[in-house]
Design a protein around this motif. Structure first.
Motif, short mmCIF file in Angstrom:
data_model
loop_
_atom_site.label_atom_id
_atom_site.label_comp_id
_atom_site.label_asym_id
_atom_site.label_seq_id
_atom_site.Cartn_x
_atom_site.Cartn_y
_atom_site.Cartn_z
N GLY A 654 0.84 -1.18 0.00
CA GLY A 654 0.00 0.00 0.00
C GLY A 654 0.88 1.24 0.00
O GLY A 654 1.82 1.34 0.80
N ALA A 655 0.59 2.19 -0.88
CA ALA A 655 1.47 3.36 -1.03
C ALA A 655 1.45 4.26 0.20
O ALA A 655 2.38 5.04 0.41
CB ALA A 655 1.06 4.17 -2.27
N GLN A 656 0.39 4.18 1.00
CA GLN A 656 0.29 5.00 2.22
C GLN A 656 0.47 4.17 3.48
O GLN A 656 0.02 4.56 4.55
CB GLN A 656 -1.05 5.74 2.26
N ASP A 657 1.15 3.05 3.36
CA ASP A 657 1.34 2.16 4.51
C ASP A 657 2.12 2.87 5.61
O ASP A 657 3.26 3.26 5.42
CB ASP A 657 2.09 0.90 4.06
N ASN A 658 1.48 3.03 6.78
CA ASN A 658 2.15 3.66 7.92
C ASN A 658 2.45 2.65 9.02
O ASN A 658 2.78 3.02 10.14
CB ASN A 658 1.29 4.80 8.47
N HIS A 687 -4.06 3.30 -0.19
CA HIS A 687 -4.26 2.29 0.85
C HIS A 687 -3.09 2.26 1.82
O HIS A 687 -1.94 2.43 1.43
CB HIS A 687 -4.46 0.91 0.24
N GLU A 688 -3.44 2.04 3.09
CA GLU A 688 -2.41 1.93 4.11
C GLU A 688 -1.94 0.47 4.18
O GLU A 688 -1.65 -0.12 3.15
CB GLU A 688 -2.96 2.46 5.44
N HIS A 689 -1.87 -0.10 5.37
CA HIS A 689 -1.25 -1.42 5.49
C HIS A 689 -2.10 -2.53 4.87
O HIS A 689 -1.56 -3.49 4.33
CB HIS A 689 -0.97 -1.72 6.96
#
Length: 713
Positions: A654-658, A687-689
């Motif tokens: 995911g490109a916004q994985d935090n 998408h995040e994780h």
């Protein structure tokens, strides 16, 4: 048109057979159990104030069900709400009401709070509280007379229509009233209201010493950056304090908690009289913990109730639970004996007794029956694959199981402890709900859900028990192709996680554990999944087998699964695939590089590639720091092993994985380029994780297509 009886029978049985042959669409396999194939449930269950009935939500209102007769009456309807609501606040669908009693409650609409109260036969609605547009972490006082909330990085209280700033920190690196320590240690909030609503305890986190980490939003023009604070293993960690605000005096203090500013503060609990507050103080190494009691007026330490130490780690995950009407006696949940159990403590006398004992663990503390001196809990006592409901007398320790059927049970206890709502499923039961009278032990069924999957072509599923190299039993499942022919050889997909705080194999519905497994079985695959050492709910020895060596023990256990698969005459040992996400993505990538001859195809989602890039609290618990365990980090680091890749590997992120930041797979791609290694890669922007919602269908279609391309003949 007329049919003979024989023709009708053939027509009927033929239709029935056809219905049983229906295959899942990818959308049904991925999201069906949360949508079109959802199993019937009792929505928004809560016990009524008199505990003689229960409340449940429906599409257009709430029902009140008498627990003895099971007679249902409408408690409130959408029509009743809209009759007294202003035209601009008319509701198209029924809101989720938080009932304070059978005659009053509140709900939210567009972030605005409304109070609803019964007046005769009607219900009146009035506007109650409108928080600021940016308000978050909103908590309501237990007497319904005030709210605490955050706006950006500061904390506020609203009472009697007046808003007061509890904190006024201008620096964005000082964060108040929010969850801290990366939400580890059971932390899910940063505001703690005193039982009498006289004070508010809150976390204050200073992140100035933690480096900024960029999370890029690719949807804007140009792309924009949002920095987060993400402390990585072995680097400086944030500093946390606990503040206390006196609501009456508008005064504020901070607890005088001594020790390393990088220590962890968790299990924050008010005493019932609101005069003291308890904090579990855990050192950064996570191997020494003190449960301290502080004066809520001065912030001074009163005493250390007890300490816990370990050669591996101590992991406090639960606040104190005080006995009914006691200010001195409480239950502490601890893994000190190797399994999570309940311990009775007194603030003056210390340990009174260990309440539960055995090579099994308590998974949930449900509540009390004060009159009978009973404690209710859920545990793995019958099997690690199941949860069952129990009561124990806290004076004579007499214990009794309350449910009777196999499966995964969860309970909601009435306030007085006389009634227990038991909801469960097992491999053959989609969902069943009973009301258990805890005195008579009689059970009354209130729901048996139909099997929403009955028209589908379902695979044969076998439970498997293997043994680790030390003899520990390992539980797994094998899902056979739906048109299984034992004379054929089939490709296999191994799905795994095998990390802490997760368990894949349980006796629950559906028996496969995941409809995507069944979707793949319908396409001609065998699917195998197993919980190896390191997984959850098997005790500390089982979990701590991975300590300081993430990936090593887990792979040995999963290789036992591979050996089992290869022993089966219908398994094609040359067509083994592996798939996992997060810790499972780490495991998948590790297998493709450390045992490159085993799996022909791998799909790794959101994988940890280098543990020194992962967050402090989780990583250092299981791996210590890179400085103190360089060999463990080196073995687990996959960046210098990419040249070993032989099979086909698809990596997804995911490109916004935090959580597992994008840098993990980016560095892996760079290592692949540097070594001339080819692999496949896909990114999910926005998408995040985890890739959730409708896009998850796209994700699992991509995973499916990859196995179809490289694993099928």
């Amino acid at each position: 048109m007329k049919f003979s009886k024989g023709a009708f029978f053939l027509l009927f049985t033929g239709s029935f057979f056809f219905a049983q042959q229906q295959k899942f669409t990818i959308a049904e396999a991925v999201n069906g159990l949360r949508s079109t194939l959802a199993v019937k449930n009792i929505s928004q269950f809560s016990w009524s104030q008199d505990q003689k009935s229960f409340i449940q939500g429906t599409k257009n209102g709430y029902f009140l069900t008498d627990i003895h007769s099971l007679k249902q009456d409408t408690l409130i309807s959408l029509h009743q709400i809209n009759t007294s609501n202003t035209s601009e606040n008319q509701l198209k669908s029924f809101p989720r009401i938080n009932f304070v009693s059978n005659s009053k409650g509140y709900f939210t609409k567009d972030s605005q709070y409304f109070w609803v109260e019964k007046s005769g036969k009607d219900w009146k609605v009035k506007e109650w509280f409108t928080p600021e547009a940016e308000a978050e972490n909103i908590q309501l006082f237990s007497n319904n007379e005030g709210f605490a909330f955050t706006v950006k990085n500061n904390l506020y209280v609203s009472k009697n229509g007046k808003v007061t700033a509890i904190t006024t920190d201008a620096q964005e690196t000082i964060v108040n009233g929010q969850a801290v320590h990366q939400r580890e240690f059971g932390i899910d909030k940063g505001i703690f209201l005193a039982p009498d609503n006289s004070k508010i305890a809150f976390y204050r986190m200073d992140e100035s010493m933690v480096k900024d980490y960029p999370i890029i939003d690719w949807s804007t023009m140009p792309a924009s950056n949002k920095n987060i604070k993400y402390p990585m293993a072995g680097t400086p960690s944030h500093h946390v304090k606990l503040g206390i605000f006196d609501v009456k005096n508008n005064s504020k203090i901070y607890l005088n908690i001594e020790g390393d500013p990088e220590q962890y503060l968790t299990a924050v609990t008010w005493s019932p009289d609101a005069k003291t507050i308890y904090v579990a103080v855990l050192n950064r190494d996570q191997n020494e913990m003190k449960l301290n009691q502080y004066d809520a007026s001065t912030g001074n330490l009163l005493k250390t109730i007890f300490e816990e130490k370990s050669t591996e780690y101590v992991e406090p995950q639960h606040p104190l639970t005080f006995f009914p009407n006691s200010n001195t006696d409480f239950i502490w949940q601890s893994q000190r004996t190797g399994y999570n159990h309940l311990f009775h403590y007194n603030t003056e006398r210390g340990l009174v007794s260990q309440l539960t004992k055995g090579d099994w663990l308590v998974t949930d503390l449900l509540g009390f029956n004060e009159k009978k001196k009973e404690i209710f809990y859920a545990s793995t006592q019958v099997s690690p694959l199941e949860r069952h409901l129990y009561k124990i007398n806290w004076t004579n320790f007499k214990t009794q199981r309350l449910d009777s059927e196999p499966g995964m049970h969860a309970g909601i206890l009435s306030k007085d402890g006389t009634q227990l709502y038991d909801i469960f499923s097992n491999e053959d039961t989609p969902r069943k709900i009973n009301i258990i009278n805890t005195a008579s032990d009689k059970s009354k069924n209130v729901l048996i859900a139909e099997n929403t999957l009955k028209k589908y072509l379902r695979p044969e599923i076998k439970n498997v028990t293997l043994k680790a190299e030390d003899g520990t039993p390992l539980y797994g499942k094998i899902i056979l192709p739906t048109e299984f022919d034992q004379n054929k050889k089939y490709p296999v997909i191994v799905y795994l996680y095998n990390g802490p705080h997760a368990q894949l194999i349980t006796n629950s519905f559906p028996a496969s554990g995941n409809l995507w497994y069944e979707f793949m079985a319908q396409k001609g695959y065998i699917v195998f999944t197993m919980d190896g050492r390191g997984s959850s709910n098997r005790g500390l020895k089982f979990e701590q087998a991975i300590f300081r060596n993430a990936g090593e023990t887990e792979m040995k256990d999963q290789l036992k699964g591979v050996d089992y698969l290869k022993s089966l005459p219908y398994v094609d040992a040359d067509r083994l695939g592996i798939h996992g996400w997060s810790y499972g993505g780490f495991m998948t990538t590790s297998f493709m590089l450390k045992y490159p001859e085993v799996f022909k195809v791998g799909v790794a989602g959101g994988p940890v590639i280098d543990w020194s890039l992962y967050e402090i609290m989780y990583t250092e618990r299981y791996m210590d720091t890179p400085q103190t365990n360089p060999e463990g980090y080196k073995k687990a680091n996959l960046l210098d092993k990419v040249q070993n890749l032989k099979g086909n590997l698809l990596m997804i992120h995911g490109a916004q994985d935090n959580v597992v930041v994008w840098q993990h797979s980016m560095k892996f791609l760079k290592a692949a380029v540097d070594n001339g290694v080819q692999l496949d890669y896909f990114v999910y922007p926005g998408h995040e994780h985890n890739v959730l919602g409708k896009d998850r269908v796209h994700l699992m279609q991509k995973v499916t297509d990859y196995f179809d391309e490289y694993l099928k003949e």
